[in-house]
Design an enzyme around this catalytic site. Structure first.
Site, mmCIF file in Angstrom:
data_model
loop_
_atom_site.group_PDB
_atom_site.id
_atom_site.type_symbol
_atom_site.label_atom_id
_atom_site.label_comp_id
_atom_site.label_asym_id
_atom_site.label_seq_id
_atom_site.Cartn_x
_atom_site.Cartn_y
_atom_site.Cartn_z
ATOM 1 N N PRO A 227 -8.030 30.653 7.137
ATOM 2 C CA PRO A 227 -6.686 30.564 7.708
ATOM 3 C C PRO A 227 -6.037 31.936 7.859
ATOM 4 O O PRO A 227 -6.490 32.907 7.233
ATOM 5 C CB PRO A 227 -5.920 29.708 6.708
ATOM 6 C CG PRO A 227 -6.790 29.513 5.539
ATOM 7 C CD PRO A 227 -8.153 29.980 5.853
ATOM 8 N N PRO A 228 -5.008 32.038 8.680
ATOM 9 C CA PRO A 228 -4.358 33.328 8.901
ATOM 10 C C PRO A 228 -3.749 33.899 7.621
ATOM 11 O O PRO A 228 -3.322 33.142 6.752
ATOM 12 C CB PRO A 228 -3.253 33.023 9.911
ATOM 13 C CG PRO A 228 -3.267 31.578 10.169
ATOM 14 C CD PRO A 228 -4.409 30.962 9.455
ATOM 15 N N GLY A 229 -3.752 35.211 7.536
ATOM 16 C CA GLY A 229 -3.080 35.871 6.423
ATOM 17 C C GLY A 229 -3.845 35.855 5.125
ATOM 18 O O GLY A 229 -3.303 36.151 4.077
ATOM 19 N N GLY A 231 -6.487 37.732 4.526
ATOM 20 C CA GLY A 231 -7.099 39.028 4.257
ATOM 21 C C GLY A 231 -8.396 39.301 4.983
ATOM 22 O O GLY A 231 -9.183 40.137 4.546
ATOM 23 N N THR A 233 -8.760 40.660 8.050
ATOM 24 C CA THR A 233 -8.686 42.003 8.621
ATOM 25 C C THR A 233 -8.851 43.043 7.520
ATOM 26 O O THR A 233 -9.576 44.028 7.668
ATOM 27 C CB THR A 233 -7.338 42.206 9.325
ATOM 28 O OG1 THR A 233 -7.093 41.085 10.148
ATOM 29 C CG2 THR A 233 -7.337 43.459 10.143
ATOM 30 N N HIS A 449 -7.068 12.074 -6.707
ATOM 31 C CA HIS A 449 -8.059 11.673 -5.713
ATOM 32 C C HIS A 449 -9.364 12.460 -5.905
ATOM 33 O O HIS A 449 -10.444 11.879 -6.006
ATOM 34 C CB HIS A 449 -7.471 11.921 -4.320
ATOM 35 C CG HIS A 449 -8.370 11.561 -3.193
ATOM 36 N ND1 HIS A 449 -8.175 10.451 -2.421
ATOM 37 C CD2 HIS A 449 -9.473 12.183 -2.704
ATOM 38 C CE1 HIS A 449 -9.121 10.395 -1.497
ATOM 39 N NE2 HIS A 449 -9.930 11.431 -1.642
ATOM 40 N N GLU A 450 -9.233 13.774 -5.983
ATOM 41 C CA GLU A 450 -10.441 14.599 -6.126
ATOM 42 C C GLU A 450 -11.119 14.358 -7.471
ATOM 43 O O GLU A 450 -12.349 14.343 -7.561
ATOM 44 C CB GLU A 450 -10.107 16.087 -5.970
ATOM 45 C CG GLU A 450 -9.595 16.477 -4.597
ATOM 46 C CD GLU A 450 -10.538 16.090 -3.466
ATOM 47 O OE1 GLU A 450 -11.756 15.975 -3.692
ATOM 48 O OE2 GLU A 450 -10.039 15.872 -2.349
ATOM 49 N N HIS A 453 -13.347 11.359 -7.149
ATOM 50 C CA HIS A 453 -14.636 11.691 -6.524
ATOM 51 C C HIS A 453 -15.552 12.365 -7.528
ATOM 52 O O HIS A 453 -16.695 11.967 -7.722
ATOM 53 C CB HIS A 453 -14.444 12.709 -5.398
ATOM 54 C CG HIS A 453 -13.942 12.150 -4.114
ATOM 55 N ND1 HIS A 453 -14.568 11.141 -3.461
ATOM 56 C CD2 HIS A 453 -12.884 12.493 -3.342
ATOM 57 C CE1 HIS A 453 -13.903 10.872 -2.334
ATOM 58 N NE2 HIS A 453 -12.863 11.685 -2.251
#
Ligand code: ADP
Ligand code: ZN
Length: 674
Positions: A227-229, A231, A233, A449-450, A453
């Site tokens: 996702p953006p931001g 790191g 770059t 939930h996790e 599983h």
């Protein structure tokens, strides 16, 4: 930024000079000589009319009267001192504003009655000449302005060069001697896995000899997905910084312009620059702008251009020798929509996940970003990290900056916890719109939930080993349980049933602990249903339907006619339902029996966000699948010591059914995401 080039400047100057000449010329042509009429007033004019001196009156725009005298009158008037300057040869000699058109008409009629002088009157509407000229020029000015704008934007955002430079890549270049902006791994907090993977690339760049001598091929590209931001770059810059090589950075959207062929020629130019600077790193941000899968929504214009650009990138990447020392890193937050051709060997064949940071990582990022701030003593990064679930690295950098600004606004000498909390509040406000930040309640629900599983998968011997569980949102999923599918050649029905139990366990845990169920289980249910359907209709794993398969390996059957009767369809439905119900029951049984442990795991998840196999083992003990494997190995050794000849270990001895194509990919770590 450079000045506009000489060529551009001279074009602009030329346009202005041309405009001026045109305006002056026009004015001159329409100028009438003969001097200006003299201003007068209406009563004086009526006097002249009465005396029979007026040859003609023009009423202009219902407000102005222009008066033409008879030749005789002009002679007479010019004799008088008062009217010395009368324009003898002008079209009109006097003008005045009139009270109203009606008044003019009445006055003239009266004069005619009294003196019998009938003066012709003309009415005309005349618009201003200058307004006219400017009005007729506006479209031209617009057209020329637009043209100039096109030229400028073609050159791109005011950068150097002229029209001829359209095809040049506008990469930002950070040279290796530029120590000021140098980024190293020290500046990148967290992201340990990504750093480790990318370390290898640094090593390639530092000591290519080592790899060449061994005949190894240096990778050409890696894709940073996340996702953006987060790191990406930074990470790419850090590779260049660590390897001490130049860094060329360009954004995917820079390639896409309105001129046909520009994208492709920019790509060519970019790689040309890179080869000159080799060894170096080329970083293409937002590669999805060009790398989106080809052929989708074909028929829209502009698509071709993108495709050409993408093809050029592929050609360039294939073209340069593996050991030329140019390594291309690309970043995207939509790795799923990229063209598969980009990922092929010799191109971006490594994909490095750069996800949102978890608590520990956020703590480290706060550490990096508060380094330059003057904070009050005793500010706990751990505390701040706990307050910022779902934040990206860029969001945290933002929080730190915002906190400093707030402190400055209140004239504080140091930044305290209060300012940090205010900054977090402010940024959460912005983030919630983007739908990444979960409330405490949502986090707990996701954790339950996790945990469901993970627990069921942990407790069933035939299901796949769990690697890690996380409640860090990723794409549209809220959390994920990662497991390592075993490479099975022979998949039994028991095996599939247990996998199904693991898949529905998330939903079951929600029911058990929260009493409510959420939409998050959509993906789980979809996969469970598909699996149950395959078992019944394809693999013949239901006694009631029997050993028939309605699988169509030729793929030629049309989708509308079912190869079975209504009766069978109903039976398949019922059998699918039964299988799912049984799997659900099994999951419920296990969760009920381990209530307290599942809850403990969920709480641990809320606290740590990411939990690994060791943590689960600490709660549940050794996993059932490991127990099973241990038992199998023991059996195998026992068998061989007894002298039974077996060519291969048991599971592999069974001939492979060709029937696993409906199961998910088996070779990599897979997540049950919701
Ligand atoms: P991306 O390319 O993934 O969109 P960037 O690399 O441009 O993100 O990151 C934006 C900013 O966020 C960086 O300049 C840095 O200040 C901050 N940042 C992001 N991730 C980290 C990290 N792991 N450690 C330190 N700072 C980070
Ligand atoms: Zn789930």
């Amino acid at each position: 930024m450079k000045r506009p080039s000489m060529r551009m400047a001279s074009i602009i100057n030329f346009v202005w000079v041309a405009l001026l000449v045109a305006i002056i010329g026009w004015g001159g042509l329409t100028w009438d000589g003969g001097g200006k009429p003299i201003e007068s007033d209406w009563p004086a004019i009526t006097q002249m009319v009465a005396e029979g001196d007026v040859e003609q009156i023009n009423i202009v725009n219902k407000e102005l009267a222009e008066v033409k005298l008879t030749e005789k009158a002009i002679e007479e008037y010019s004799q008088q001192d008062e009217y010395k300057k009368i324009p003898r040869y002008g079209e009109f000699q006097f003008y005045c504003t009139i009270p109203s058109v009606d008044a003019v008409r009445e006055d003239l009629a009266e004069i005619q009655q009294q003196s019998g002088n009938n003066t012709p009157v003309k009415y005309e509407i005349r618009s201003d000449r200058w307004m006219n000229i400017i009005g007729s020029l506006i479209p031209w000015i617009l057209i020329i302005g637009f043209w100039v704008f096109m030229m400028r934007s073609a050159r791109g955002g005011g950068g150097g060069g002229n029209v001829m430079n359209v095809g040049k890549a506008r990469a930002q270049v950070y040279d290796k001697d530029n120590t000021e902006n140098r980024v190293t791994f020290k500046d990148v907090a967290g992201l340990e896995e990504a750093k480790q993977e990318i370390m290898e690339i640094v090593d390639f760049l530092r000591r290519p000899q080592k790899y060449r001598e061994l005949g190894g091929k240096i990778p050409k590209g890696a894709l940073l997905a996340g996702p953006p931001g987060t790191g990406k770059t930074m990470l790419a810059k850090a590779v260049a910084g660590e390897a001490n090589v130049p860094f060329l950075s360009i954004s995917g959207s820079d390639f896409v312009e309105m001129f046909v062929g520009v994208g492709a020629s920019r790509v060519r130019d970019l790689f040309q620059q890179a080869k000159e600077k080799a060894p170096c790193i080329v970083f293409i941000d937002e590669i999805d702008a060009i790398g989106r899968a080809r052929g989708k929504n074909a028929g829209f214009s502009g698509n071709d251009e993108r495709e050409n650009t993408l093809n050029q990138i592929l050609t360039e990447m294939d073209g340069f020798a593996t050991n030329s020392g140019v390594i291309v890193l690309a970043a995207t937050n939509r790795a799923d929509i990229l063209d598969k051709a980009l990922m092929r060997a010799g191109r971006f064949d490594r994909q490095i996940e750069v996800g949102l940071p978890d608590v520990k990582e956020r703590e480290a990022i706060f550490g990096v970003h508060t380094r330059k701030l003057r904070c009050a003593p005793g500010i706990s990064h751990e505390f701040l990290a706990k307050q910022t679930a779902g934040f990206s690295g860029a969001d945290i950098a933002n929080v730190c900056n915002e906190a400093a600004l707030i402190a400055a606004r209140h004239d504080k000498k140091q930044i305290t916890k209060e300012e940090f909390l205010a900054a977090i509040d402010r940024i959460v406000g912005g983030l919630e719109k983007k739908n990444t930040v979960m409330s405490a309640k949502e986090r707990y629900a996701t954790a339950i939930h996790e945990a469901g599983h993970a627990a069921v998968m942990w407790l069933l011997p035939e299901s796949d080993p769990v690697v890690k569980v996380t409640i860090i949102p990723r794409g549209r999923s809220l959390g994920a349980t990662w497991y390592l599918p075993e490479e099975r050649v022979h998949v039994t029905s028991g095996n599939l049933r247990q996998r199904m139990s693991g898949m529905v366990a998330g939903r079951v845990a929600e029911q058990t602990f929260l009493g409510t169920i959420g939409t998050g289980a959509l993906n789980d249910l979809e996969r469970t249903s598909n699996m149950a359907y395959s078992m019944v209709a394809f693999y013949g794993m239901s006694e009631r339907v029997g050993n028939v398969s309605y699988y169509d390996s030729t793929g030629q059957r049309d989708a509308f006619t079912k190869p079975f009767s209504e009766q069978t369809a109903r039976e398949i439905d019922e059998e699918v339902r039964r299988l799912i119900d049984e799997a659900t029951e099994e999951a419920r049984r296990l969760i009920e029996a381990n209530r307290e442990k599942v809850e403990r795991l969920a709480k641990l998840l809320v606290e740590k966000e990411t939990v690994f196999a060791e943590d689960i083992e600490a709660i549940f003990g050794r996993s059932a699948s490991e127990e099973r494997k241990a038992a199998e190995t023991a059996e195998a050794t026992a068998a061989s010591t007894e002298g039974v000849v077996e060519n291969e270990p048991a599971p592999k001895a069974v001939p492979a059914p060709e029937a696993t194509d409906n199961a998910e990919e088996q070779s990599e770590v897979v997540a049950t995401a919701e």
